[in-house]
Design a protein around this motif. Structure first.
Motif, PDB file in Angstrom:
ATOM      1  N   ILE A  85       0.874  -1.170   0.000  1.00 35.62           N
ATOM      2  CA  ILE A  85       0.000   0.000   0.000  1.00 35.62           C
ATOM      3  C   ILE A  85       0.912   1.221   0.000  1.00 35.62           C
ATOM      4  CG2 ILE A  85      -1.947   1.142   1.150  1.00 35.62           C
ATOM      5  CD1 ILE A  85      -2.542  -1.550   2.534  1.00 35.62           C
ATOM      6  N   GLU A  86       1.121   1.775  -1.171  1.00 36.21           N
ATOM      7  CA  GLU A  86       2.128   2.819  -1.353  1.00 36.21           C
ATOM      8  C   GLU A  86       1.888   4.045  -0.484  1.00 36.21           C
ATOM      9  OE1 GLU A  86       5.041   3.151  -3.060  1.00 36.21           O
ATOM     10  OE2 GLU A  86       4.943   0.986  -3.351  1.00 36.21           O
ATOM     11  N   ARG A  87       0.593   4.415  -0.335  1.00 33.23           N
ATOM     12  CA  ARG A  87       0.333   5.659   0.373  1.00 33.23           C
ATOM     13  C   ARG A  87       0.680   5.565   1.863  1.00 33.23           C
ATOM     14  NH1 ARG A  87      -4.208   3.076  -0.846  1.00 33.23           N
ATOM     15  NH2 ARG A  87      -5.804   2.717   0.717  1.00 33.23           N
ATOM     16  N   PHE A  88       0.787   4.351   2.374  1.00 31.33           N
ATOM     17  CA  PHE A  88       1.154   4.191   3.782  1.00 31.33           C
ATOM     18  C   PHE A  88       2.672   4.236   3.993  1.00 31.33           C
ATOM     19  CE2 PHE A  88      -2.934   1.729   5.163  1.00 31.33           C
ATOM     20  CZ  PHE A  88      -3.648   2.925   5.087  1.00 31.33           C
ATOM     21  N   LYS A  89       3.397   4.303   2.871  1.00 26.70           N
ATOM     22  CA  LYS A  89       4.851   4.331   2.966  1.00 26.70           C
ATOM     23  C   LYS A  89       5.317   5.573   3.725  1.00 26.70           C
ATOM     24  CE  LYS A  89       8.830   3.838  -0.064  1.00 26.70           C
ATOM     25  NZ  LYS A  89       9.270   3.975  -1.438  1.00 26.70           N
ATOM     26  N   ALA A  90       4.479   6.616   3.689  1.00 29.91           N
ATOM     27  CA  ALA A  90       4.843   7.895   4.292  1.00 29.91           C
ATOM     28  C   ALA A  90       5.194   7.767   5.771  1.00 29.91           C
ATOM     29  CB  ALA A  90       3.688   8.873   4.107  1.00 29.91           C
ATOM     30  N   PHE A  91       4.490   6.902   6.467  1.00 32.94           N
ATOM     31  CA  PHE A  91       4.785   6.822   7.905  1.00 32.94           C
ATOM     32  C   PHE A  91       5.439   5.496   8.296  1.00 32.94           C
ATOM     33  CE2 PHE A  91       1.204   4.151   8.157  1.00 32.94           C
ATOM     34  CZ  PHE A  91       0.194   4.745   7.426  1.00 32.94           C
ATOM     35  N   SER A  92       5.909   4.745   7.298  1.00 31.55           N
ATOM     36  CA  SER A  92       6.491   3.441   7.632  1.00 31.55           C
ATOM     37  C   SER A  92       7.779   3.599   8.446  1.00 31.55           C
ATOM     38  CB  SER A  92       6.742   2.622   6.371  1.00 31.55           C
ATOM     39  OG  SER A  92       7.677   3.272   5.564  1.00 31.55           O
ATOM     40  N   ARG A  93       8.517   4.683   8.200  1.00 28.91           N
ATOM     41  CA  ARG A  93       9.766   4.860   8.955  1.00 28.91           C
ATOM     42  C   ARG A  93       9.481   5.280  10.403  1.00 28.91           C
ATOM     43  NH1 ARG A  93      14.220   7.784   5.043  1.00 28.91           N
ATOM     44  NH2 ARG A  93      14.077   6.268   3.355  1.00 28.91           N
ATOM     45  N   ILE A  94       8.565   6.222  10.556  1.00 26.51           N
ATOM     46  CA  ILE A  94       8.230   6.678  11.915  1.00 26.51           C
ATOM     47  C   ILE A  94       7.755   5.477  12.741  1.00 26.51           C
ATOM     48  CG2 ILE A  94       6.703   8.140  13.297  1.00 26.51           C
ATOM     49  CD1 ILE A  94       6.530  10.077  11.021  1.00 26.51           C
ATOM     50  N   ALA A  95       6.852   4.723  12.140  1.00 27.62           N
ATOM     51  CA  ALA A  95       6.269   3.594  12.871  1.00 27.62           C
ATOM     52  C   ALA A  95       7.330   2.539  13.192  1.00 27.62           C
ATOM     53  CB  ALA A  95       5.140   2.979  12.058  1.00 27.62           C
ATOM     54  N   ALA A  96       8.241   2.295  12.251  1.00 28.38           N
ATOM     55  CA  ALA A  96       9.295   1.304  12.503  1.00 28.38           C
ATOM     56  C   ALA A  96      10.228   1.796  13.602  1.00 28.38           C
ATOM     57  CB  ALA A  96      10.077   1.033  11.231  1.00 28.38           C
ATOM     58  N   PHE A  97      10.497   3.097  13.597  1.00 31.75           N
ATOM     59  CA  PHE A  97      11.346   3.647  14.651  1.00 31.75           C
ATOM     60  C   PHE A  97      10.679   3.457  16.016  1.00 31.75           C
ATOM     61  CE2 PHE A  97      12.608   6.869  17.639  1.00 31.75           C
ATOM     62  CZ  PHE A  97      13.982   6.757  17.608  1.00 31.75           C
ATOM     63  N   PHE A  98       9.389   3.770  16.071  1.00 32.23           N
ATOM     64  CA  PHE A  98       8.667   3.618  17.340  1.00 32.23           C
ATOM     65  C   PHE A  98       8.635   2.155  17.786  1.00 32.23           C
ATOM     66  CE2 PHE A  98       6.936   7.934  16.967  1.00 32.23           C
ATOM     67  CZ  PHE A  98       7.065   8.328  18.293  1.00 32.23           C
ATOM     68  N   ALA A  99       8.499   1.265  16.810  1.00 34.37           N
ATOM     69  CA  ALA A  99       8.483  -0.166  17.158  1.00 34.37           C
ATOM     70  C   ALA A  99       9.770  -0.542  17.883  1.00 34.37           C
ATOM     71  CB  ALA A  99       8.311  -1.002  15.898  1.00 34.37           C
ATOM     72  N   ALA A 100      10.903  -0.061  17.356  1.00 34.85           N
ATOM     73  CA  ALA A 100      12.193  -0.381  17.982  1.00 34.85           C
ATOM     74  C   ALA A 100      12.311   0.297  19.349  1.00 34.85           C
ATOM     75  CB  ALA A 100      13.333   0.047  17.068  1.00 34.85           C
ATOM     76  N   ALA A 101      11.846   1.546  19.428  1.00 39.18           N
ATOM     77  CA  ALA A 101      11.970   2.292  20.693  1.00 39.18           C
ATOM     78  C   ALA A 101      11.075   1.687  21.781  1.00 39.18           C
ATOM     79  CB  ALA A 101      11.620   3.759  20.469  1.00 39.18           C
ATOM     80  N   TYR A 102       9.867   1.297  21.386  1.00 38.64           N
ATOM     81  CA  TYR A 102       8.948   0.727  22.384  1.00 38.64           C
ATOM     82  C   TYR A 102       9.455  -0.612  22.918  1.00 38.64           C
ATOM     83  CZ  TYR A 102       5.128   4.054  21.462  1.00 38.64           C
ATOM     84  OH  TYR A 102       4.354   5.168  21.356  1.00 38.64           O
TER      85      TYR A 102
END
Lengths: 257, 394
Positions: free
Chosen positions: B81-98
């Motif tokens: 889903i290309e349009r969700f690519k916009a926040f894939s980095r933020i979310a991945a960063f949060f996943a690691a931080a959490y």
């Protein structure tokens, strides 16, 4: 780039480290596979003892000789705050539908399938081949998962340094520290010592009960058909607490006859 | 389809930026100090009857946020889903931080800090926690590699790690649910529904907090975000919130149906004199019903501010859900001998006990959450995490 020699050295060191735990495990304690220790508590005699003590002292929370002896023998501290006061053996009041009250001791049941050992993430809690469930204080990380898993509330966590609540220390028993979980060991030090000497072992609570003249608590090897405990279990209907869980507890209760 | 997304670091020289850092650093430090004091002087309300409290609840809470964030992040990678690519980095960063926050919760919760390495050195195959020690650490590595693959813009590798990370997130979080739900000696813990409920709850809480984080991040950095995208996330969030409500209802009804557990169930769900009752109903009202209505009600459901409010409300109340999961099974006494009332003379067994988290316990959880956001604010300046603008093509 890592050299072959260095790689082999690292590999060797890792393998050595992986084997280390086996060497420092408390599991290396000598135990007898042929024996299976268990205890029977006679509810009638316990009730008689407690009622007498309460009547004599007027203290409804009096600690009977078995509890006092256990505390002293095993360096179980005495803190005023009940919520954090560790207890290896404690007395419970059972009340039936008719309001009749009975007393019986609660302690670690040294289950055949101990849930505490099942969940312990470091194997700090383990069952010896003679059935005694022990805690290796050097391994315990104090996560308290075992306390959640124990169906009998038999485990206590050291919220405070136990030495703060002790008047004297028995050097024969491992001293715990703040931040680990502890519980009844069936006086494992006495058991091992007695076996070495070739005599019948007797935990401190059982000894105190006998000296007090009640003989409510019986300890012994259920694999020995001639032991007193085997005779009781063979000839009577006994109760196991929460037996439906399938943990097969090895503290049995002899109901009032 | 979204346009190509340009990820740009934030400037990070404004007064506002440093003010946020100062506030978050303050709460993180407060959490660390609270923990040090608690460890030294036992300032929590934990007891031998309630040995697991809200610091322990922090473990599934942060893992839930992590797993949820990651699953959302991977939507673009796994389902393309290309349009969700916009926040894939933020979310991945949060996943690691959490997940780091979750591991820190364990560190805070255990009694013997210098025995902590034993959790990794020794392995007990029958202990779910033991398996999880392996899952948590490996999960962090996978999250980090997934993020790295994104930074390097390696499309195929990103997709591979996205798939692996989603699989691992489900594994990690189901495992965490199983720590509690496999506890057969406690009727109020024991439930096969908990692991799947954990997954649903993870996605809703991770998504809820992500919606709010996206909204506030784009607002404070004066960047543009398409409200429709947040709306889409909001709809997934609302749908799964309803599923969570359904699962909670099934579990409650099933437990209430068993005569042996019915008194405990009544105590938990219908006794307003105990905090447990409130933890459940606060979750239902403020964590499920209100956020759901906010999203589906047309006047609020398209407004990013209200969507953020719904997300924050839900994510906050999921802490309540964790409390509800962990505490009732401890405060309600176990029945040792069916048919007999039991009261211990020397401990609190047989009694309904209370557990009220102290300020020192709350500060530890708040401190860890602040630490996660502190890491994000700092990372936004150092790493290209946030897109320049997120708009949909007409």
């Amino acid at each position: 780039m890592i050299s072959r020699r260095r790689f082999l050295l690292l590999l060797g060191a890792s393998a050595a480290m992986a084997m280390m735990p086996l060497q420092i495990s408390a599991k290396s304690v000598k135990s007898e596979a042929k024996r299976r220790w268990a205890m029977v508590a006679d509810i009638e005699k316990c009730t008689e003892c407690m009622k007498e003590l309460i009547q004599k002292t007027g203290n409804k929370e009096i600690k009977p000789p078995c509890v006092v002896a256990c505390d002293k023998e095993n360096n179980v501290p005495d803190f005023e705050e009940k919520a954090i006061d560790p207890q290896w053996i404690r007395i419970a009041k059972f009340k039936n539908k008719f309001g009749e009250e009975f007393y019986a001791p609660l302690l670690c049941n040294h289950c055949e399938h101990p849930p505490c050992a099942q969940v312990c993430l470091t194997q700090a809690t383990f069952k010896r081949s003679d059935g005694i469930v022990e805690v290796d204080m050097h391994r315990c990380i104090g996560c308290r998962y075992c306390m959640i898993a124990c169906p009998y509330g038999s485990r206590s966590y050291n919220f405070r340094d136990p030495r703060e609540g002790l008047k004297e220390v028995n050097p024969k028993v491992v001293m715990r520290t703040k931040g680990v979980v502890e519980k009844c060991t069936f006086c494992v030090h006495r058991v091992d010592e007695a076996i070495e000497k070739g005599v019948e072992p007797e935990p401190a609570c059982v000894e105190a009960c006998r000296i007090n003249g009640k003989n409510s608590l019986v300890f012994g090897d259920i694999n020995d058909p001639n032991s007193k405990i085997s005779k009781i279990l063979r000839e009577s209907i006994v109760i196991q607490l929460r037996s439906e869980l399938g943990t097969d507890p090895h503290v049995y209760y002899l109901p009032k006859r | 389809m979204a346009k190509d997304v340009d990820f740009v670091k934030v400037d990070g020289s404004s007064f506002g930026y440093f003010a946020i850092i100062a506030i978050l650093a303050f709460f993180t430090a407060a959490g660390l100090i609270a923990h040090a004091l608690d460890r030294a002087y036992h300032l929590s309300d934990l007891s031998n009857r309630v040995p697991w409290g809200i610091v322990n609840a922090g473990i599934p809470y942060f893992i839930g946020l992590s797993a949820g964030s990651l699953i959302v992040s991977a939507l673009s990678g796994v389902f393309k889903i290309e349009r969700f690519k916009a926040f894939s980095r933020i979310a991945a960063f949060f996943a690691a931080a959490y997940i780091v926050a979750a591991i820190m919760s364990i560190v805070f919760d255990i009694g013997k800090l210098y025995h902590f390495a034993n959790a990794v050195i020794y392995f007990n195959p029958t202990s779910i926690f033991s398996w999880n020690a392996f899952f948590y650490t490996s999960y962090f590595v996978i999250c980090a590699l997934y993020l790295l693959a994104q930074f390097e813009e390696m499309e195929r590798l990103t997709r591979f790690f996205a798939c692996l990370a989603v699989f691992w997130a489900v594994l990690v979080h189901s495992g965490t649910g199983a720590i509690y739900s496999f506890m057969y000696p406690r009727e109020l813990y024991h439930s096969a529904l908990t692991p799947p409920m954990f997954i649903v709850c993870a996605i809703t809480s991770g998504l809820g907090l992500l919606i709010a984080t996206l909204y506030f991040t784009f607002r404070f950095t004066n960047r543009e975000i398409e409200p429709k995208l947040l709306r889409e996330l909001g709809l997934i969030f609302a749908g799964l919130t309803a599923v969570l409500g359904y699962m909670l209802a099934v579990e409650a009804l099933e437990k209430g149906y068993i005569p042996a557990v019915a008194p405990a169930t009544q105590f938990v769900y219908l006794n307003p004199y105990h905090g447990i009752f409130w933890s459940f109903w606060l979750l239902v009202v403020f964590g499920i019903i209100i956020p759901f209505l906010i999203v589906v009600y047309p006047r609020t459901g398209f407004d990013p501010r209200f969507l953020s409010l719904a997300g924050i409300l839900h994510a906050a109340m999921v802490m309540s859900e964790r409390f509800f999961l962990i505490v009732p099974g401890q405060v309600y006494p176990s029945e040792y001998l069916p048919g007999y009332e039991v009261e211990s003379l020397h401990t609190l067994e047989g009694y309904i006990v209370s557990y009220t988290p102290t300020i020192f316990e709350w500060l530890q959880v708040i401190g860890l959450l602040s630490g996660v956001f502190l890491a994000f604010v700092v990372a936004a300046k150092l790493l290209p995490l946030i897109p320049e603008r997120v708009v949909m093509e007409k």
